[in-house]
Structures are given as structure tokens and as C-alpha cells.
Write a protein that holds these residues in place. Structure first.
Motif, short mmCIF file in Angstrom:
data_model
loop_
_atom_site.label_atom_id
_atom_site.label_comp_id
_atom_site.label_asym_id
_atom_site.label_seq_id
_atom_site.Cartn_x
_atom_site.Cartn_y
_atom_site.Cartn_z
N ALA A 118 -19.30 22.78 -34.41
CA ALA A 118 -19.30 23.21 -33.19
C ALA A 118 -19.54 24.59 -33.07
O ALA A 118 -19.36 25.49 -34.12
CB ALA A 118 -17.88 23.11 -32.51
N VAL A 119 -20.28 24.99 -32.19
CA VAL A 119 -20.77 26.56 -32.06
C VAL A 119 -20.17 27.12 -30.70
O VAL A 119 -20.23 26.40 -29.80
CB VAL A 119 -22.09 26.89 -32.43
CG1 VAL A 119 -22.65 26.34 -33.62
CG2 VAL A 119 -23.05 26.10 -31.33
N GLY A 120 -19.68 28.39 -30.73
CA GLY A 120 -19.20 28.90 -29.75
C GLY A 120 -19.54 30.47 -29.36
O GLY A 120 -19.58 31.09 -30.49
N HIS A 121 -19.32 30.81 -28.11
CA HIS A 121 -19.59 32.26 -27.86
C HIS A 121 -18.60 32.66 -26.67
O HIS A 121 -18.60 31.93 -25.83
CB HIS A 121 -21.08 32.69 -27.48
CG HIS A 121 -21.04 33.96 -27.30
ND1 HIS A 121 -21.29 34.99 -28.31
CD2 HIS A 121 -21.01 34.76 -26.05
CE1 HIS A 121 -21.54 36.19 -27.54
NE2 HIS A 121 -21.51 35.96 -26.20
N ARG A 122 -17.98 33.70 -26.95
CA ARG A 122 -17.16 34.37 -25.85
C ARG A 122 -17.74 35.26 -25.06
O ARG A 122 -18.34 36.29 -25.73
CB ARG A 122 -15.78 34.85 -26.53
CG ARG A 122 -14.65 35.42 -25.32
CD ARG A 122 -13.87 36.44 -25.84
NE ARG A 122 -13.91 37.23 -26.80
CZ ARG A 122 -14.72 38.37 -26.46
NH1 ARG A 122 -15.10 38.67 -25.17
NH2 ARG A 122 -15.16 39.36 -27.36
N ASP A 123 -17.55 35.28 -23.81
CA ASP A 123 -18.06 36.43 -23.03
C ASP A 123 -17.18 36.67 -21.84
O ASP A 123 -17.06 35.87 -20.98
CB ASP A 123 -19.57 35.77 -22.35
CG ASP A 123 -20.26 36.85 -21.45
OD1 ASP A 123 -19.68 38.15 -21.54
OD2 ASP A 123 -21.10 36.54 -20.81
N GLY A 124 -16.58 37.80 -22.09
CA GLY A 124 -15.34 38.12 -21.18
C GLY A 124 -14.16 36.84 -21.15
O GLY A 124 -13.42 36.63 -22.37
N ASN A 125 -14.00 36.42 -20.02
CA ASN A 125 -12.97 35.38 -20.14
C ASN A 125 -13.38 34.02 -20.12
O ASN A 125 -12.51 33.10 -20.24
CB ASN A 125 -12.22 35.67 -18.68
CG ASN A 125 -13.04 34.71 -17.54
OD1 ASN A 125 -14.34 35.11 -17.42
ND2 ASN A 125 -12.50 34.02 -16.67
N LEU A 127 -15.36 31.02 -22.62
CA LEU A 127 -15.75 30.70 -24.09
C LEU A 127 -16.75 29.42 -23.66
O LEU A 127 -16.26 28.50 -22.96
CB LEU A 127 -14.56 30.16 -24.82
CG LEU A 127 -15.05 29.51 -26.12
CD1 LEU A 127 -15.65 30.81 -27.09
CD2 LEU A 127 -13.92 28.74 -26.73
N TYR A 128 -17.83 29.55 -24.30
CA TYR A 128 -18.93 28.38 -24.27
C TYR A 128 -18.88 27.70 -25.78
O TYR A 128 -18.93 28.35 -26.71
CB TYR A 128 -20.26 29.08 -24.04
CG TYR A 128 -20.29 29.84 -22.72
CD1 TYR A 128 -20.46 29.17 -21.59
CD2 TYR A 128 -20.18 31.30 -22.89
CE1 TYR A 128 -20.68 29.64 -20.40
CE2 TYR A 128 -20.30 31.92 -21.53
CZ TYR A 128 -20.42 31.51 -20.32
OH TYR A 128 -20.36 32.01 -19.17
N ASP A 147 -20.58 19.85 -24.01
CA ASP A 147 -20.95 21.49 -23.58
C ASP A 147 -19.87 21.82 -22.66
O ASP A 147 -19.58 21.47 -21.44
CB ASP A 147 -22.26 21.34 -22.43
CG ASP A 147 -23.43 21.14 -23.48
OD1 ASP A 147 -23.50 21.61 -24.57
OD2 ASP A 147 -24.47 20.64 -22.61
N ASP A 148 -19.01 22.55 -23.11
CA ASP A 148 -17.69 23.08 -22.88
C ASP A 148 -17.93 24.44 -22.31
O ASP A 148 -18.46 25.34 -22.86
CB ASP A 148 -16.62 22.89 -23.83
CG ASP A 148 -16.03 21.92 -24.30
OD1 ASP A 148 -16.93 20.88 -24.52
OD2 ASP A 148 -14.84 21.65 -24.55
N ARG A 149 -17.00 24.77 -21.32
CA ARG A 149 -16.86 26.31 -20.61
C ARG A 149 -15.27 26.16 -20.44
O ARG A 149 -14.69 25.35 -19.69
CB ARG A 149 -17.55 26.32 -19.25
CG ARG A 149 -19.03 26.41 -19.65
CD ARG A 149 -19.83 26.35 -18.23
NE ARG A 149 -21.08 26.51 -18.24
CZ ARG A 149 -22.01 25.23 -18.69
NH1 ARG A 149 -21.46 24.25 -18.78
NH2 ARG A 149 -23.25 25.53 -18.84
#
Length: 183
Positions: A118-125, A127-128, A147-149
Motif C-alpha cells: 500500500a502507498v500513502g501520502h499525508r497532506d494536512g489533515n 491521508l491518501y 483508493d482511500d481518503r
């Protein structure tokens, strides 16, 4: 769709990796990341968390409801999440995630039922989080994409919306609502 060059709202916090550019930027279409407190994946899930969720098919029909007890431990820079699912009808399931930071705002996760990582990226509040999982549907094992948010809200509340698809066709949506039990 976002076209490069792209500068995320919190670019001063995070380096944009090539992995993020390939896998996550196509998912981003929200400005909500600027609206609330920053989401720290590791600190939020350390300890005990409870979640309530459901799966709606592509026609909006609720097909499954469940509750999840989650225990998170951080050791040697790795977050281990033990998720115990209890589905309506008495079915139980356990998933264990092992998640590592790969950058200031980037993550990779492994679990037994996840293909590759799984790959993820946090942007502020927000997480993708993107991954391919094997799930049991109608007596068969399917390979589906998630595809989670995840959105951090006030009072330690986390909302997760995941689009589930196969071969580019949306099968449905998973909605989860998390609350810390040991805040």
C-alpha cells in the motif's frame, strides 16, 4: 486530474517523492486538506481505536456492516495495526498492517491480503492511501483496488471513504468512522 507542476497546500512540510507523483497525485481532488488539524497517522493509531463501517455497492445498497477494534503499536519506526473485524451476521476477520514512513509525508504498508504494498501520502489533515487487496465475494477470491481518503476531524474523529474497484469499474464504497478509545 491534476497536471504537473503541482504544489500541494502543505508543500513546506513535505517533500514530493516520485512515488507520490505516480500513485497518489491522481487521487487528489479536494481542498479540504487545509481545513483542520494535521493528521499524524502514527500518533493517531498508537493505542486503541474503534471503528464502525459499512460497504455500499455502486447502486447505494448497503451490503455489509461491521465494527473494528484496532490496536496500534510503534516499534523501531514501524506502526503495527492489528484490526479485528466483526461483521453483521457473526463473521470475524483479522488484518495486521505493518506501516513505515518513506518520507516526511509518505508511507508504505504491508498486510497478508495486500498485493505488493500500500502507498500513502499525508497532506494536512488528509491521508491518501492506495492498495490492491484480495477479498472473498460470492464464494470467489477477487483482486480489487482500494483508493482511500482519511480525513482527521475535531475531537479525535477520523473518517475514511474508500472507493473499491476492479478493472477500473467501481464496485462500491467503504465508509469508516474511527474514534480513539484511550484518548
Amino acid at each position: 486530474m491534476i497536471v504537473f507542476p503541482y504544489t500541494p497546500p502543505h508543500s513546506h512540510d513535505c517533500f514530493i517523492s516520485d512515488n507520490f507523483k505516480r500513485h497518489i497525485i491522481p487521487m487528489i481532488n479536494s481542498t479540504y486538506a487545509n481545513e483542520a488539524e494535521e493528521f499524524d497517522l502514527f500518533s493517531y493509531f498508537q493505542g486503541e481505536t474503534r471503528a464502525w463501517g459499512l460497504f455500499e455497492d455502486r447502486f447505494g445498497v448497503v451490503r455489509r456492516q461491521f465494527v473494528v477494534q484496532i490496536v496500534g503499536e510503534i516499534k523501531a519506526g514501524e506502526l503495527t495495526l492489528t484490526e479485528d473485524f466483526a461483521y453483521a451476521g457473526g463473521i470475524t476477520e483479522q488484518r495486521i498492517w505493518r506501516i513505515r514512513r518513506t518520507g516526511d509525508c509518505d508511507f508504505r504498508g504491508l498486510s497478508e491480503d495486500i498485493f505488493d504494498q500500500a502507498v500513502g501520502h499525508r497532506d494536512g489533515n488528509t491521508l491518501y492511501w492506495r492498495y490492491t487487496m484480495k477479498i472473498h465475494i460470492g464464494g470467489q477470491w477477487w483482486r480489487v483496488k482500494f483508493d482511500d481518503r482519511m480525513y482527521m476531524l475535531p475531537e479525535q474523529t477520523l473518517v475514511n471513504r474508500a472507493r473499491v474497484s476492479k478493472l477500473g469499474i467501481t464496485l462500491g464504497t467503504v465508509s469508516l468512522f474511527f474514534k480513539k478509545t484511550n484518548s
